[in-house]
Design a protein around this motif. Structure first.
Motif, PDB file in Angstrom:
ATOM      1  N   ALA A 164      20.747  16.885  38.182  1.00  0.00           N
ATOM      2  CA  ALA A 164      21.907  17.769  38.064  1.00  0.00           C
ATOM      3  C   ALA A 164      21.588  18.973  37.179  1.00  0.00           C
ATOM      4  N   LEU A 165      20.883  18.747  36.080  1.00  0.00           N
ATOM      5  CA  LEU A 165      20.532  19.845  35.188  1.00  0.00           C
ATOM      6  C   LEU A 165      19.569  20.825  35.853  1.00  0.00           C
ATOM      7  N   VAL A 166      18.646  20.289  36.644  1.00  0.00           N
ATOM      8  CA  VAL A 166      17.723  21.151  37.387  1.00  0.00           C
ATOM      9  C   VAL A 166      18.485  21.948  38.431  1.00  0.00           C
ATOM     10  N   ALA A 171      17.327  23.508  33.752  1.00  0.00           N
ATOM     11  CA  ALA A 171      16.121  22.741  33.443  1.00  0.00           C
ATOM     12  C   ALA A 171      15.063  23.026  34.497  1.00  0.00           C
ATOM     13  N   THR A 172      13.817  22.896  34.095  1.00  0.00           N
ATOM     14  CA  THR A 172      12.703  23.069  35.026  1.00  0.00           C
ATOM     15  C   THR A 172      11.965  21.745  35.191  1.00  0.00           C
ATOM     16  N   GLU A 186      12.560  14.817  44.651  1.00  0.00           N
ATOM     17  CA  GLU A 186      13.960  15.252  44.630  1.00  0.00           C
ATOM     18  C   GLU A 186      14.222  16.283  43.532  1.00  0.00           C
ATOM     19  N   LEU A 187      13.481  16.175  42.432  1.00  0.00           N
ATOM     20  CA  LEU A 187      13.630  17.166  41.373  1.00  0.00           C
ATOM     21  C   LEU A 187      13.041  18.511  41.795  1.00  0.00           C
ATOM     22  N   GLN A 193      16.061  24.916  45.134  1.00  0.00           N
ATOM     23  CA  GLN A 193      17.390  25.407  45.505  1.00  0.00           C
ATOM     24  C   GLN A 193      17.984  26.273  44.393  1.00  0.00           C
ATOM     25  N   ALA A 194      17.776  25.884  43.141  1.00  0.00           N
ATOM     26  CA  ALA A 194      18.281  26.674  42.019  1.00  0.00           C
ATOM     27  C   ALA A 194      17.583  28.032  41.950  1.00  0.00           C
TER      28      ALA A 194
END
Length: 203
Positions: A164-166, A171-172, A186-187, A193-194
């Motif tokens: 969620a933070l990524v 977050a990276t 998934e990260l 996407q971010a």
């Protein structure tokens, strides 16, 4: 059970008297039934006497007793920044470093937080304080880092907080240390996407 066996054998003996031609077969059945029933009774007694072993209770340092790749209930205590928190597991407080992600530093020593560090901390707090239950999940590798912080994936109810933070652009994906990299795909997807949305640190 003994009373039922006695009644059963009385019925068999009565049958033998009235059907003498089948007496040999009946005797064999009686022998088989006797030993079979007693074996079942012995097995039942043994099963009832078997003790169920339980894992050693977590004492705050013996991480090896905790399961890997399973959600472990924890109680949220505090957050230092976007990727470091304190939780209580089995009544023992431990420092937790989120696996595979890195958020901007708060720099408490200088009082000059990195850009979006405060936003990352706030978002982290929002996820954790609004949840009914916090969970930790350890990967297949080491439980802790060189600072004795637990390395874990963190969940707030059904929300995978690392991801969620990524996805929030706060977050990276960083500090990949195999074999603790099960959630990397998934990260990476959330980070991509971010970046495309150009949100927060990706502006």
């Amino acid at each position: 059970m003994k009373q039922k066996n006695a009644n059963f054998y009385r019925q068999i003996l009565q049958y033998i008297r009235t059907n003498p031609r089948n007496s040999i077969l009946i005797v064999l059945l009686i022998i088989f039934g006797y030993f079979g029933i007693n074996d079942l009774e012995d097995t039942s007694v043994q099963n009832n006497q078997t003790e169920i072993s339980t894992p050693v209770a977590f004492d705050g340092s013996n991480y090896n007793v905790l399961p890997k790749e399973q959600k472990i209930p924890a109680e949220f205590v505090s957050a230092r920044d976007g990727d470091t928190i304190v939780v209580s597991v089995n009544g023992h407080e431990i420092n937790v470093r989120y696996l595979i992600i890195d958020t901007p530093e708060m720099n408490y020593d200088t009082g000059n937080p990195d850009p979006y560090a405060e936003e990352a901390l706030e978002a982290n707090l929002d996820y954790l304080t609004q949840a009914d239950q916090i969970y930790l999940e350890f990967d297949v590798g080491p439980f802790t880092d060189n600072y004795n912080r637990a390395l874990a994936y963190v969940y707030a109810d059904d929300i995978f907080v690392n991801e969620a933070l990524v996805a929030d652009g706060l977050a990276t994906v960083r500090y990949l240390n195999p074999p603790n990299v099960s959630k990397e795909p998934e990260l990476r997807k959330a980070e991509s996407q971010a970046q495309k949305k150009q949100i927060n640190i990706w502006k």
